[in-house]
Design a protein around this motif. Structure first.
Motif, short mmCIF file in Angstrom:
data_model
loop_
_atom_site.label_atom_id
_atom_site.label_comp_id
_atom_site.label_asym_id
_atom_site.label_seq_id
_atom_site.Cartn_x
_atom_site.Cartn_y
_atom_site.Cartn_z
N ARG A 1 42.98 44.59 36.60
CA ARG A 1 41.54 44.60 36.82
C ARG A 1 41.03 43.41 37.61
O ARG A 1 39.94 43.44 38.18
CB ARG A 1 40.80 44.66 35.47
CG ARG A 1 41.10 45.87 34.62
CD ARG A 1 40.93 47.19 35.37
NE ARG A 1 39.63 47.32 36.03
CZ ARG A 1 38.50 47.67 35.44
NH1 ARG A 1 38.51 47.94 34.17
NH2 ARG A 1 37.38 47.77 36.12
N LEU A 2 41.80 42.33 37.67
CA LEU A 2 41.28 41.10 38.26
C LEU A 2 42.18 40.61 39.40
O LEU A 2 43.41 40.63 39.29
CB LEU A 2 41.23 40.03 37.16
CG LEU A 2 40.26 38.87 37.38
CD1 LEU A 2 38.82 39.37 37.43
CD2 LEU A 2 40.43 37.85 36.25
N HIS B 1 39.44 33.89 32.43
CA HIS B 1 39.61 35.30 32.07
C HIS B 1 40.84 35.53 31.20
O HIS B 1 41.23 36.67 30.97
CB HIS B 1 39.66 36.16 33.34
CG HIS B 1 38.38 36.12 34.12
ND1 HIS B 1 37.33 36.99 33.88
CD2 HIS B 1 37.96 35.27 35.09
CE1 HIS B 1 36.33 36.69 34.69
NE2 HIS B 1 36.68 35.65 35.44
N ARG C 1 36.77 41.93 40.65
CA ARG C 1 37.17 42.90 39.64
C ARG C 1 37.40 44.22 40.35
O ARG C 1 36.54 44.71 41.08
CB ARG C 1 36.05 43.04 38.58
CG ARG C 1 36.52 43.73 37.31
CD ARG C 1 35.45 43.74 36.24
NE ARG C 1 35.04 42.41 35.81
CZ ARG C 1 35.74 41.60 35.02
NH1 ARG C 1 36.92 41.99 34.57
NH2 ARG C 1 35.29 40.42 34.67
N VAL D 1 33.30 38.39 41.34
CA VAL D 1 32.95 37.74 40.07
C VAL D 1 32.89 36.22 40.17
O VAL D 1 32.30 35.56 39.32
CB VAL D 1 33.91 38.13 38.91
CG1 VAL D 1 33.77 39.59 38.55
CG2 VAL D 1 35.35 37.80 39.21
#
Ligand SMILES: C[S@@+](CC[C@H](N)C(=O)[O-])C[C@H]1O[C@@H](n2cnc3c(N)ncnc32)[C@H](O)[C@@H]1O
Length: 253
Positions: free
Chosen positions: A160-161, A59, A243, A229
């Motif tokens: 976000r992660l 990512h 996420r 994810v």
């Protein structure tokens, strides 16, 4: 903003039900000392480090935020992945040790050690660098929290992660955990069903830790508005990438 005021006490009662108090007062050293780990724990921690490396690379994350970092257990991963690093922990001795390590290794440009509660965003969010931070909840930290869904929902305001590492609900895992907590010198006074399908241990000094069933974790993520994810697992537990929702879900733990 998670909480407006810190992880202090209200009329002497720890604001989070006691877990932070346990860690602040010396429990951290007992729980995080490698000397107290049963051998089975090592593969679990190895899985965690490798998963963080893999997720960060897939990512293209540019910073690692380790929540409940102790003395910076994931700092080496951040170095290898060329990410900036922030470690947050409520234990002053551990953070002192991490600060000295950062200084000794000359990493001060891109690594930070923050003494504070992960529940108090003002303590650590200003230190987060980069545009794509990876928020790591290591080594079953999630099982120490009183309101994990609420906490996960609020993390969406930071990045976000995330990567969450947690113990599973297998009877063998519960045995390993019992041996681990006992080796840490924690007198266990309660062992029973947790709120997310696993086993909850409560011990002296305010220690509390629960594990998670697959369904329990799925429900927790749903309540937090987070989606799975990526998943890696071994006999002791799982390490998942999630996420976060950028919209607060008003989740309840
Ligand atoms: C990663 S957790 C380990 C949990 C343990 N393996 C278990 O099974 O319950 C422990 C680390 O997180 C830190 N920690 C726990 N709660 C915290 C909080 N609310 N804020 C900051 N650090 C915290 C502790 O000080 C300790 O260094």
């Amino acid at each position: 903003m998670f909480l407006k005021t810190g992880a202090g006490t209200v009329e002497g009662v720890p604001a989070d039900g006691g877990s932070e108090h346990f860690y602040r007062e010396g429990g951290a050293r007992r729980i995080m000392s490698v000397a107290n780990f049963p051998d089975e724990i090592l593969s679990f921690l190895q899985m965690e480090g490798l998963t963080v490396l893999d997720v960060a690379s897939r990512h293209r994350c540019d910073s690692l935020v380790e929540l409940g970092c102790y003395d910076g257990r994931a700092l080496e991963v951040a170095k290898v992945a060329n990410m900036s690093y922030v470690g947050v922990d409520v234990n002053s001795v551990a953070i002192g040790s991490l600060s000295r390590r950062i200084a000794y290794e000359g990493l001060g440009e891109w690594a930070r050690a923050v003494l504070g509660s992960i529940r108090v965003s003002e303590d650590w969010v200003p230190e987060v660098r980069g545009e794509r931070p990876l928020l790591l909840l290591p080594f079953n930290l999630i099982g120490n929290l009183d309101e994990p869904a609420k906490f996960l929902a609020e993390l969406g305001g930071v990045g976000r992660l995330g990567v969450i590492s947690f113990f599973n609900d297998d009877a063998w895992t519960t045995e390993v955990r019992r041996a681990y907590y006992t080796a840490c010198g924690i007198a266990i006074h309660e062992e029973g069903p947790g709120t997310h399908g696993g086993t909850l241990f409560r011990g002296d000094g305010g220690f509390r830790s629960q594990s998670f069933s697959v369904r329990g974790m799925q429900r927790l993520l749903e309540a937090a508005g987070a989606t799975l994810v990526h998943e890696t697992s071994n006999r002791l537990g799982c390490c998942i990438a999630v996420r976060f929702s950028s919209v607060p879900s008003g989740a309840r733990a």
